[in-house]
Motif scaffolding. Sequence first.
Motif, PDB file in Angstrom:
ATOM      1  N   GLN A 121      10.370 -53.747  34.080  1.00  0.00           N
ATOM      2  CA  GLN A 121      10.136 -53.443  32.678  1.00  0.00           C
ATOM      3  C   GLN A 121       8.964 -54.244  32.138  1.00  0.00           C
ATOM      4  O   GLN A 121       8.822 -55.429  32.431  1.00  0.00           O
ATOM      5  CB  GLN A 121      11.389 -53.776  31.873  1.00  0.00           C
ATOM      6  N   SER A 161       7.688 -48.180  29.353  1.00  0.00           N
ATOM      7  CA  SER A 161       8.153 -49.552  29.517  1.00  0.00           C
ATOM      8  C   SER A 161       8.841 -49.787  30.870  1.00  0.00           C
ATOM      9  O   SER A 161       8.799 -50.888  31.400  1.00  0.00           O
ATOM     10  CB  SER A 161       9.130 -49.911  28.397  1.00  0.00           C
ATOM     11  N   LEU A 162       9.471 -48.765  31.407  1.00  0.00           N
ATOM     12  CA  LEU A 162      10.189 -48.883  32.682  1.00  0.00           C
ATOM     13  C   LEU A 162       9.406 -48.193  33.790  1.00  0.00           C
ATOM     14  O   LEU A 162       8.845 -47.127  33.602  1.00  0.00           O
ATOM     15  CB  LEU A 162      11.576 -48.240  32.548  1.00  0.00           C
ATOM     16  N   CYS A 165      15.352 -43.121  34.229  1.00  0.00           N
ATOM     17  CA  CYS A 165      15.021 -43.793  32.966  1.00  0.00           C
ATOM     18  C   CYS A 165      13.513 -43.978  32.824  1.00  0.00           C
ATOM     19  O   CYS A 165      12.955 -43.774  31.746  1.00  0.00           O
ATOM     20  CB  CYS A 165      15.737 -45.131  32.854  1.00  0.00           C
ATOM     21  N   SER A 166      12.855 -44.341  33.915  1.00  0.00           N
ATOM     22  CA  SER A 166      11.409 -44.558  33.836  1.00  0.00           C
ATOM     23  C   SER A 166      10.658 -43.256  33.564  1.00  0.00           C
ATOM     24  O   SER A 166       9.644 -43.259  32.874  1.00  0.00           O
ATOM     25  CB  SER A 166      10.888 -45.227  35.104  1.00  0.00           C
ATOM     26  N   CYS A 184       8.725 -52.248  25.360  1.00  0.00           N
ATOM     27  CA  CYS A 184       9.930 -51.485  25.032  1.00  0.00           C
ATOM     28  C   CYS A 184      10.143 -51.500  23.526  1.00  0.00           C
ATOM     29  O   CYS A 184      10.037 -52.539  22.886  1.00  0.00           O
ATOM     30  CB  CYS A 184      11.139 -52.095  25.743  1.00  0.00           C
ATOM     31  N   CYS A 197      16.612 -44.445  27.637  1.00  0.00           N
ATOM     32  CA  CYS A 197      16.969 -44.827  29.006  1.00  0.00           C
ATOM     33  C   CYS A 197      18.479 -44.935  29.179  1.00  0.00           C
ATOM     34  O   CYS A 197      19.033 -44.544  30.208  1.00  0.00           O
ATOM     35  CB  CYS A 197      16.297 -46.137  29.386  1.00  0.00           C
ATOM     36  N   ALA A 247      15.406 -52.745  26.121  1.00  0.00           N
ATOM     37  CA  ALA A 247      16.253 -52.340  27.240  1.00  0.00           C
ATOM     38  C   ALA A 247      16.478 -53.522  28.172  1.00  0.00           C
ATOM     39  O   ALA A 247      15.575 -54.318  28.420  1.00  0.00           O
ATOM     40  CB  ALA A 247      15.602 -51.200  28.006  1.00  0.00           C
ATOM     41  N   CYS A 288      11.097 -42.610  29.700  1.00  0.00           N
ATOM     42  CA  CYS A 288      10.698 -43.637  28.737  1.00  0.00           C
ATOM     43  C   CYS A 288       9.436 -43.195  27.987  1.00  0.00           C
ATOM     44  O   CYS A 288       8.388 -42.997  28.595  1.00  0.00           O
ATOM     45  CB  CYS A 288      10.442 -44.964  29.452  1.00  0.00           C
TER      46      CYS A 288
END
Length: 78
Positions: free
Chosen positions: A9, A72-73, A64-65, A13, A19, A51, A68
Amino acid sequence: MAKDKKLVQSGNCNGCGICVTVCPTNTKLSKAEDFDINTAKLAVHVTNGAAVVDYNTCIACGICSKNCPVGSLAMVQL
């Protein structure tokens, strides 16, 4: 978690929580009858506006990435 990749990360964020909602691990846990948001070992959750990844629970799927909105991920190869 997958042994050959890891979720990392950055500092940008914004705590939107997308996420948390798209994580398949979190989704599976939330379907349990005894699910309690305050005690569940979620793979990713938002705390203090950012996160937080639980690397013991995260399966490094990368969903999640991919979702986003601020990038951020990210998944990285080890």
